[in-house]
Each structure stands twice: as C-alpha cells, then as structure tokens.
Scaffold this motif. Structure first.
Motif, mmCIF file in Angstrom:
data_model
loop_
_atom_site.group_PDB
_atom_site.id
_atom_site.type_symbol
_atom_site.label_atom_id
_atom_site.label_comp_id
_atom_site.label_asym_id
_atom_site.label_seq_id
_atom_site.Cartn_x
_atom_site.Cartn_y
_atom_site.Cartn_z
ATOM 1 N N VAL A 27 -0.344 -12.036 -10.301
ATOM 2 C CA VAL A 27 -0.688 -11.282 -9.102
ATOM 3 C C VAL A 27 0.606 -10.769 -8.464
ATOM 4 O O VAL A 27 1.584 -11.511 -8.346
ATOM 5 N N ASN A 28 0.595 -9.502 -8.058
ATOM 6 C CA ASN A 28 1.694 -8.908 -7.291
ATOM 7 C C ASN A 28 1.180 -8.610 -5.894
ATOM 8 O O ASN A 28 -0.035 -8.447 -5.677
ATOM 9 N N TYR A 29 2.101 -8.507 -4.945
ATOM 10 C CA TYR A 29 1.767 -8.157 -3.568
ATOM 11 C C TYR A 29 2.658 -7.014 -3.127
ATOM 12 O O TYR A 29 3.889 -7.128 -3.176
ATOM 13 N N HIS A 30 2.039 -5.907 -2.698
ATOM 14 C CA HIS A 30 2.781 -4.723 -2.295
ATOM 15 C C HIS A 30 2.696 -4.535 -0.791
ATOM 16 O O HIS A 30 1.660 -4.793 -0.176
ATOM 17 N N PHE A 31 3.785 -4.045 -0.225
ATOM 18 C CA PHE A 31 3.857 -3.683 1.188
ATOM 19 C C PHE A 31 3.903 -2.157 1.241
ATOM 20 O O PHE A 31 4.954 -1.552 1.092
ATOM 21 N N GLU A 32 2.736 -1.550 1.395
ATOM 22 C CA GLU A 32 2.632 -0.095 1.363
ATOM 23 C C GLU A 32 3.321 0.557 2.559
ATOM 24 O O GLU A 32 3.650 1.732 2.523
ATOM 25 N N GLY A 33 3.577 -0.198 3.621
ATOM 26 C CA GLY A 33 4.260 0.332 4.801
ATOM 27 C C GLY A 33 5.767 0.300 4.685
ATOM 28 O O GLY A 33 6.475 0.539 5.661
ATOM 29 N N SER A 34 6.285 0.022 3.507
ATOM 30 C CA SER A 34 7.730 -0.086 3.302
ATOM 31 C C SER A 34 8.434 1.225 3.620
ATOM 32 O O SER A 34 7.954 2.293 3.262
ATOM 33 N N ALA A 35 9.583 1.113 4.252
ATOM 34 C CA ALA A 35 10.418 2.277 4.531
ATOM 35 C C ALA A 35 11.362 2.554 3.369
ATOM 36 O O ALA A 35 12.153 3.479 3.415
ATOM 37 N N HIS A 36 11.286 1.757 2.331
ATOM 38 C CA HIS A 36 12.174 1.864 1.175
ATOM 39 C C HIS A 36 11.351 2.178 -0.070
ATOM 40 O O HIS A 36 10.137 2.047 -0.077
ATOM 41 N N GLU A 37 12.056 2.555 -1.142
ATOM 42 C CA GLU A 37 11.391 2.760 -2.426
ATOM 43 C C GLU A 37 10.703 1.477 -2.880
ATOM 44 O O GLU A 37 9.648 1.497 -3.485
ATOM 45 N N LYS A 38 11.339 0.359 -2.604
ATOM 46 C CA LYS A 38 10.815 -0.953 -2.997
ATOM 47 C C LYS A 38 9.598 -1.267 -2.136
ATOM 48 O O LYS A 38 9.658 -1.222 -0.923
ATOM 49 N N LYS A 39 8.472 -1.562 -2.798
ATOM 50 C CA LYS A 39 7.245 -1.921 -2.095
ATOM 51 C C LYS A 39 6.753 -3.311 -2.487
ATOM 52 O O LYS A 39 5.916 -3.885 -1.817
ATOM 53 N N THR A 40 7.281 -3.857 -3.578
ATOM 54 C CA THR A 40 6.809 -5.145 -4.070
ATOM 55 C C THR A 40 7.481 -6.274 -3.313
ATOM 56 O O THR A 40 8.698 -6.431 -3.363
ATOM 57 N N VAL A 41 6.672 -7.067 -2.605
ATOM 58 C CA VAL A 41 7.176 -8.252 -1.894
ATOM 59 C C VAL A 41 6.963 -9.482 -2.767
ATOM 60 O O VAL A 41 7.869 -10.282 -2.954
ATOM 61 N N GLY A 42 5.754 -9.652 -3.296
ATOM 62 C CA GLY A 42 5.446 -10.762 -4.193
ATOM 63 C C GLY A 42 5.294 -10.239 -5.607
ATOM 64 O O GLY A 42 4.609 -9.244 -5.839
#
Length: 164
Positions: A27-42
C-alpha cells in the motif's frame, strides 16, 4: 513492531492522505495537496512489516537516496510523528505559516550521491536522482527535472553553475 494493519490504520487516519493499493499486497499513501513534485508520503507498506515514509525534506532522519525512511520498527508515536512531519514538509506555504517552521536555509544538505553545484557566488543548487529522474533543487524548491544526467548537467553549465 506494529502490524501491517496497525500501520495502515495510522496512515488511514490522516485525511490528507489517499491510499493506493499496489502489487503484492503493498500500500502507498499519496498527499495530493503537495506543493512539490513528490506526492508519496507512505511507500510500499507491506504485510511483512516493511514500509517507508518520505523524509527527504526533513533534517532529522537518515534517509535512503530517494528520501525515504524505513519505519519497520517504529512505534505508533514515532510513525505518527514522521507522517505528520512529512505532510507538513510537502504542504504549500510551510515556510512562514507553518506551526513549526524550519529555519531558512539556502539549500538542503546534499545526501550521499547528490551533487552540489554553485555559480561561484552565494547560489547553490542540488542535483538529485529520484525515481530515475534527475531533479535540480534550489533550497527546498524544485527548479527543473530531466530524464538524463547529461541533460541536467548541460542545463546547469548553461546557467553558469559548476560542481562544488
């Protein structure tokens, strides 16, 4: 060690994160509100206990070359803390309006494998390989992204930068 179910329950408790089931029960967890290219938190939370949290913009953790920390043996409190910090680091406007702002820095410290480029003055850029893409950062801001090292180096040289 927390179980897979306990870890995913903790990450599921963050409304900012979107759960994405991937292959092999991970399972991955994405932060779609990211201000960066990186969205994957988990990243790659697996029933065997492994899992990673992005801490590439945090200075308090030893990360791999992609900015992730293995949280296999983290306690509930440690896991919640790093997930909260990761989300804060990726959120828009985390500089001055954040509850616990980080001190202003001209550029993050280069991790092993990263390259620091300078213009001979006070400006430094970090060239970082992440997910088979070469990113150029100015401080915590993404400047450019390239598919090859040659393209990234050519851009830096054209802009008047050289390896430090």
């Amino acid at each position: 060690m927390l179980t897979f179910e306990q870890k995913t329950a903790i990450l599921d408790s963050f409304p900012e994160l979107e759960r994405k089931d991937v292959s092999l029960g991970r399972v991955n967890y994405h932060f779609e509100g990211s201000a960066h290219e990186k969205k994957t938190v988990g990243y790659r939370f697996h029933p065997n206990g492994n899992g990673y949290v992005f801490a590439g913009l945090l200075g308090d953790y030893d990360t791999d070359d992609k900015g992730f920390v293995n949280v296999r043996d983290f306690t509930e409190e440690q896991l919640r803390e790093i997930v909260e910090a990761s989300i804060r680091s990726l959120a828009p406007g985390t500089g001055s309006s954040s509850k616990s702002p980080k001190p202003a820095q001209p550029a993050p410290s280069a991790a092993p494998g990263d390259e620091t480029w300078t213009d001979g003055g006070d400006q430094e850029l970090i060239l970082k390989l992440e997910d088979e893409t070469y990113f150029i950062y100015s401080g915590f801001s993404l400047e450019m992204a390239f598919e090859t090292l040659e393209e990234a180096e050519e851009y830096l040289q054209e802009e008047g930068f050289s390896r430090k």
